[in-house]
Scaffold this motif. Sequence first.
Motif, PDB file in Angstrom:
ATOM      1  N   ALA A  53      40.347  47.268  36.692  1.00  0.00           N
ATOM      2  CA  ALA A  53      40.567  47.337  38.033  1.00  0.00           C
ATOM      3  C   ALA A  53      39.213  47.451  38.738  1.00  0.00           C
ATOM      4  O   ALA A  53      38.608  48.616  38.438  1.00  0.00           O
ATOM      5  N   TYR A  54      38.767  46.441  39.629  1.00  0.00           N
ATOM      6  CA  TYR A  54      37.705  46.849  40.507  1.00  0.00           C
ATOM      7  C   TYR A  54      38.129  46.510  42.118  1.00  0.00           C
ATOM      8  O   TYR A  54      38.420  45.281  42.001  1.00  0.00           O
ATOM      9  N   LYS A  55      37.875  47.287  42.800  1.00  0.00           N
ATOM     10  CA  LYS A  55      38.286  46.957  44.249  1.00  0.00           C
ATOM     11  C   LYS A  55      39.531  46.441  44.463  1.00  0.00           C
ATOM     12  O   LYS A  55      39.619  45.307  45.201  1.00  0.00           O
ATOM     13  N   ASN A  56      40.657  47.108  43.732  1.00  0.00           N
ATOM     14  CA  ASN A  56      42.004  46.563  43.947  1.00  0.00           C
ATOM     15  C   ASN A  56      42.279  45.171  43.436  1.00  0.00           C
ATOM     16  O   ASN A  56      43.208  44.507  44.054  1.00  0.00           O
ATOM     17  N   LYS A  57      41.473  44.657  42.712  1.00  0.00           N
ATOM     18  CA  LYS A  57      41.761  43.358  41.823  1.00  0.00           C
ATOM     19  C   LYS A  57      41.617  43.628  40.156  1.00  0.00           C
ATOM     20  O   LYS A  57      40.926  44.649  39.900  1.00  0.00           O
ATOM     21  N   LEU A  58      42.372  42.875  39.313  1.00  0.00           N
ATOM     22  CA  LEU A  58      42.331  42.955  38.078  1.00  0.00           C
ATOM     23  C   LEU A  58      41.333  42.250  37.568  1.00  0.00           C
ATOM     24  O   LEU A  58      41.356  41.145  37.770  1.00  0.00           O
ATOM     25  N   TYR A  59      40.475  42.610  36.631  1.00  0.00           N
ATOM     26  CA  TYR A  59      39.614  41.797  35.933  1.00  0.00           C
ATOM     27  C   TYR A  59      39.816  41.610  34.212  1.00  0.00           C
ATOM     28  O   TYR A  59      39.946  42.790  33.870  1.00  0.00           O
ATOM     29  N   LEU A  60      40.041  40.462  33.602  1.00  0.00           N
ATOM     30  CA  LEU A  60      40.300  40.562  32.315  1.00  0.00           C
ATOM     31  C   LEU A  60      39.049  39.735  31.678  1.00  0.00           C
ATOM     32  O   LEU A  60      38.823  38.650  32.026  1.00  0.00           O
ATOM     33  N   ILE A  61      38.487  40.384  30.880  1.00  0.00           N
ATOM     34  CA  ILE A  61      37.248  40.223  30.444  1.00  0.00           C
ATOM     35  C   ILE A  61      37.263  40.007  28.855  1.00  0.00           C
ATOM     36  O   ILE A  61      37.714  40.992  28.231  1.00  0.00           O
ATOM     37  N   GLY A  62      36.477  39.071  28.391  1.00  0.00           N
ATOM     38  CA  GLY A  62      36.172  38.863  26.645  1.00  0.00           C
ATOM     39  C   GLY A  62      37.284  38.506  26.142  1.00  0.00           C
ATOM     40  O   GLY A  62      38.229  37.783  26.381  1.00  0.00           O
ATOM     41  N   GLY A  63      37.300  39.065  24.764  1.00  0.00           N
ATOM     42  CA  GLY A  63      38.544  38.499  24.010  1.00  0.00           C
ATOM     43  C   GLY A  63      37.615  37.844  22.906  1.00  0.00           C
ATOM     44  O   GLY A  63      36.599  37.483  22.942  1.00  0.00           O
ATOM     45  N   ARG A  64      38.569  37.447  21.878  1.00  0.00           N
ATOM     46  CA  ARG A  64      38.058  36.692  20.999  1.00  0.00           C
ATOM     47  C   ARG A  64      37.824  35.275  21.564  1.00  0.00           C
ATOM     48  O   ARG A  64      38.498  34.685  22.379  1.00  0.00           O
ATOM     49  N   ARG A  65      36.676  34.657  20.803  1.00  0.00           N
ATOM     50  CA  ARG A  65      36.125  33.582  21.513  1.00  0.00           C
ATOM     51  C   ARG A  65      35.180  33.760  22.823  1.00  0.00           C
ATOM     52  O   ARG A  65      35.334  34.850  23.272  1.00  0.00           O
ATOM     53  N   ILE A  66      34.786  32.617  23.317  1.00  0.00           N
ATOM     54  CA  ILE A  66      33.997  32.934  24.713  1.00  0.00           C
ATOM     55  C   ILE A  66      34.898  32.614  25.863  1.00  0.00           C
ATOM     56  O   ILE A  66      35.403  31.427  26.036  1.00  0.00           O
ATOM     57  N   ASN A  67      35.503  33.367  26.513  1.00  0.00           N
ATOM     58  CA  ASN A  67      36.685  33.036  27.550  1.00  0.00           C
ATOM     59  C   ASN A  67      36.197  33.294  29.006  1.00  0.00           C
ATOM     60  O   ASN A  67      35.209  34.346  29.259  1.00  0.00           O
ATOM     61  N   PRO A  68      36.381  32.631  30.069  1.00  0.00           N
ATOM     62  CA  PRO A  68      36.108  33.058  31.362  1.00  0.00           C
ATOM     63  C   PRO A  68      36.629  34.182  31.769  1.00  0.00           C
ATOM     64  O   PRO A  68      37.771  34.911  31.214  1.00  0.00           O
ATOM     65  N   VAL A  69      36.075  34.937  32.700  1.00  0.00           N
ATOM     66  CA  VAL A  69      36.659  36.083  33.440  1.00  0.00           C
ATOM     67  C   VAL A  69      37.875  35.671  34.294  1.00  0.00           C
ATOM     68  O   VAL A  69      37.489  34.651  35.113  1.00  0.00           O
ATOM     69  N   ASP A  70      38.928  36.283  34.051  1.00  0.00           N
ATOM     70  CA  ASP A  70      40.076  35.990  34.848  1.00  0.00           C
ATOM     71  C   ASP A  70      40.401  36.973  35.920  1.00  0.00           C
ATOM     72  O   ASP A  70      40.578  38.224  35.530  1.00  0.00           O
ATOM     73  N   VAL A  71      40.497  36.801  37.114  1.00  0.00           N
ATOM     74  CA  VAL A  71      40.634  38.014  38.320  1.00  0.00           C
ATOM     75  C   VAL A  71      42.276  37.718  38.789  1.00  0.00           C
ATOM     76  O   VAL A  71      42.431  36.461  39.107  1.00  0.00           O
ATOM     77  N   TYR A  72      42.793  38.902  38.721  1.00  0.00           N
ATOM     78  CA  TYR A  72      44.214  38.853  39.369  1.00  0.00           C
ATOM     79  C   TYR A  72      44.062  39.721  40.798  1.00  0.00           C
ATOM     80  O   TYR A  72      43.707  40.772  40.840  1.00  0.00           O
ATOM     81  N   ASP A  73      44.664  39.101  41.936  1.00  0.00           N
ATOM     82  CA  ASP A  73      44.735  39.810  43.331  1.00  0.00           C
ATOM     83  C   ASP A  73      46.061  39.723  43.455  1.00  0.00           C
ATOM     84  O   ASP A  73      46.988  39.087  43.894  1.00  0.00           O
ATOM     85  N   PRO A  74      46.451  41.101  43.583  1.00  0.00           N
ATOM     86  CA  PRO A  74      48.109  41.451  43.922  1.00  0.00           C
ATOM     87  C   PRO A  74      48.382  41.133  45.234  1.00  0.00           C
ATOM     88  O   PRO A  74      49.511  40.938  45.302  1.00  0.00           O
ATOM     89  N   VAL A  75      47.367  40.829  46.130  1.00  0.00           N
ATOM     90  CA  VAL A  75      47.649  40.441  47.528  1.00  0.00           C
ATOM     91  C   VAL A  75      48.184  39.184  47.497  1.00  0.00           C
ATOM     92  O   VAL A  75      49.336  38.724  48.067  1.00  0.00           O
ATOM     93  N   THR A  76      47.694  38.210  46.671  1.00  0.00           N
ATOM     94  CA  THR A  76      47.736  36.758  46.739  1.00  0.00           C
ATOM     95  C   THR A  76      48.411  36.417  45.840  1.00  0.00           C
ATOM     96  O   THR A  76      49.285  35.297  45.472  1.00  0.00           O
ATOM     97  N   ASN A  77      49.045  37.366  44.666  1.00  0.00           N
ATOM     98  CA  ASN A  77      49.594  37.171  43.433  1.00  0.00           C
ATOM     99  C   ASN A  77      49.054  36.027  42.760  1.00  0.00           C
ATOM    100  O   ASN A  77      49.633  35.011  42.248  1.00  0.00           O
ATOM    101  N   ARG A  78      47.665  35.762  42.584  1.00  0.00           N
ATOM    102  CA  ARG A  78      47.089  34.691  42.057  1.00  0.00           C
ATOM    103  C   ARG A  78      46.019  35.144  40.869  1.00  0.00           C
ATOM    104  O   ARG A  78      45.175  36.067  41.335  1.00  0.00           O
TER     105      ARG A  78
END
Length: 933
Positions: A53-78
């Motif tokens: 979590a960074y400033k009230n958003k979730l950051y999903l980083i890395g993993g097997r292969r080269i993946n984009p950073v995915d960001v989840y905003d609970p306010v917009t649910n997106r």
Amino acid sequence: MTTSANVRTAILILCAALLSNCVSVEDGIDTKGWQTVLARGTPTARHEAALIAYKNKLYLIGGRRINPVDVYDPVTNRWTAKSVPPLEIHHFQAVVYDDAIYIMGAMTGGWPNETPLDRVMLYYPEQDRFEYGPTIPPARRRGGAGVAVHDNKFYMIGGITNGHMDGYVPWLDEFDPATGQWRVLPDAPQARDHFQAVVSDGKLYAFAGRRTEHAKKLGFEQTISIGDVYDFAAGTWAPMHTRRAIPTERAGNMALSWNGQIIIGGGESGSQEEAHDEVQAFDPVTGQWRAWPSLNRGRHGSGFAAIGDHIYTASGSGNRGGEPELTSLERLRLSPTLNQSPRIAVTKQAQPAVMQWHKFQLSFAGPETSETSADNPFTDYRLTVTFTHGGKSRVVRGFYAADGNAAETGAESGNIWKVRFSPDELGEWQWQARLAKGKNLAINRDPSAGETIALTNSSGSFMVTPSDKAAPDFRNADRGLLVADTGYFRFAQSGEYWIKGGTNSPENLLGYTDFDDTYRMADNARDGESDAGGGIHTFAPHRKDWQPGDPSWRGGKGKALIGAINYLADQRMNAAYFLTLNILGDGKDVWPYRDPNDFTRFDASKFDQWEIVFDHMQAKGILLHLVTQETENELMLDGGDTGVERKLYLAELIARFGHHNALVWNLGEENGPVHWRPEGQNDDQRRQMIRYLKSADPYQHPVLLHTHSEAADKDAIAGPLLGEPGLDGLSFQVSERTMVNAEMQKWRSLAAAEGREWLITMDEIGKWDTGALPDSLDPTNHQSLRRHALWGHLLGGGAGVEWYFGAKYPANDLSSEDWRLRESLWKQTAVALDFFRDHLPYWDMQPCNGMVDRKDVYCLGKANQIYALYLPDGGTAIVDTGEEAASYAVSYHDPVSGNVFQGKSKTMIAGGELKLTAPTQLRGKDWVALVQF
């Protein structure tokens, strides 16, 4: 209702049916369990990634292969996809500091040979930008480590250095992001990888994880049951304790600190195919675990992150291994009521505990019998116990122990069998025991042979915690098992090399009045043999050296011998040589049998009293040089063969004493026939004995052969054994002191020609009648012993010395009662041991006498780096190094006092020669030069 609303309602109905609890954030539904969030957008499926979590958003980083950073905003649910990292990064725990997310302790590349990331990587969320940070020291790089922040510094614990193949470590490092500096901190009690660490109330917590060893086909099995805790203020790790045993062992888990609780969730293990869905909370104050609601979907290789009053997890793998990769998002409302969740009883809290390298002893109730029973408990019963830890197992033979307390009671009967074991790995061990009965079953190696006798405690487990002993105790965490390696002793735990120095006399140390049923069978003093004197040992002069808290037995017996051990240790000696069987031999006062005429029945109380002394010797840092026979009795058992009698004798010694960490098996004193005694074991009989010792000893202690004194006898007896793989070296006897260095070099070269690096110790120095005289009888202050037997041996590549007291003078090899009579010799030996330990990489050096212009100088060196030289009577020596002109530093050491005189840096004279001249204080005396380039 709109079409999209109809679709969302249908999805919620399906989700409720399949997963029991789904929610769209905008719906505001909240239950007491985990909710699967129906977000707008879908993140990239991945595992071995980081969620933070960074400033009230979730950051999903890395993993097997080269993946984009995915960001989840609970306010917009997106979910929103962002940039991609510059390379594949996985197996890491991300942390936030200032305006960046830090990635360290990560791996890159494909399974199973991944490479640790060589530097810290930063991701700036508000700029959507990756950046390389400071380089990680090469010697501290690893992946799959836990990382946490405390007081603006990062702490990386554990991890694995070689992908999934091997190399799990207990390391702890501190990284200061303000300066980029790394600092190595004390190792954790346990190595672990594939886990996450958290900080709570000024302490670092490491729970779960495993020791991954795909090289041994152990990818998931070696999970860690006990958590480790580091106190930042104290700078120390808490001792291991079963109160921190995790209820569900797993690795690849998520971890979070909340409200003073340590939360562990998800993970994978060898116990089930599906990823774990358990979520469990540990209270450090009470030591209690509580069961939180389980995840809707088990997963591993992700993280926990808290935003507001919810904890989230996303992505990961749904099964053990790499698939299916998930895209789902779950959340749980963080409520104080979670602290009232059901408690979990952890059965491991009832386990017995023992420290690493310490004796673990189990007792088993079997049939009532005795030392004299018709059904001989020593020959016709066999207890074997298999100890298992992860993928390692060790089969250990037990022994008949009479009433289980024979050292104190003198019991000859009872129904107790015991086993002794020294565990070399931390964590949980299991045991499986079998007691069986059958004719001569004790020496039968078939594990299924015999009639099984039921045992109530035939299986169980115990926890091994770090040792609390300090060196020289051989149970010290950095010591442990002493092995033979590259011609020297080495501690298997730390890899540290070790040289011995101690006593070879009295050889009948165990001929002691306070041991049960110990007496001299006959007085004798034949030519060539020591005079044992009138009675057996009392060691009365050392009674004053016994200290309160030291062991004794049967109302205070044994104090004089224990005091003698204390004295030897106080002189910083670390080895003692003694016979365990001298029937027909010189002393005729040491044997382990109930009756010295019956070689099939043993004395349980005497064995246990020996063990008390051996325990004390190990605690004081004294190697047990256990000599199994002498030249006069080597044909006594089985005519020299390794048959029923000899196997039984050796098996009993191994079962009762093999657990000691520093022990040498010696095939026998002066083994083999010579002109003055033509009867003796032959080559094949020696090989039989070597092979049996190596096959029966679960610890593989060094096996040595004690030689005769003359060079020709060594050639005849030891020569044929040069290629024998189970023989680790020679225990030297040398008649002429001046020949020690040359004989050392000869036998090291002969062994090397056979592809072996024999460990050679100098254990009995001639002449046979004098040996090492008492200080008061040697007007030269042991000059020839010091020059040739001590320094000549060590500078010839020797592994250590023991001092033999001769045969024809007072306080001799059989009659000596007071080790104080040779105090000067102990002090000079300690000086040599200190010099080698503190100054020389001796295991990587070679004799170099030929480089010196004086024939009376001993030299050991490593080209271009270091040389050590012993120069008798001072003077000058020129060393031809063959090097180009170079500067070097010289220090001069007094081998008697240990005083050091520093020389000035110099430059070699032409042709690569260097000139050594003793300082004024050492002129006319023996001195040692240490030359360092």
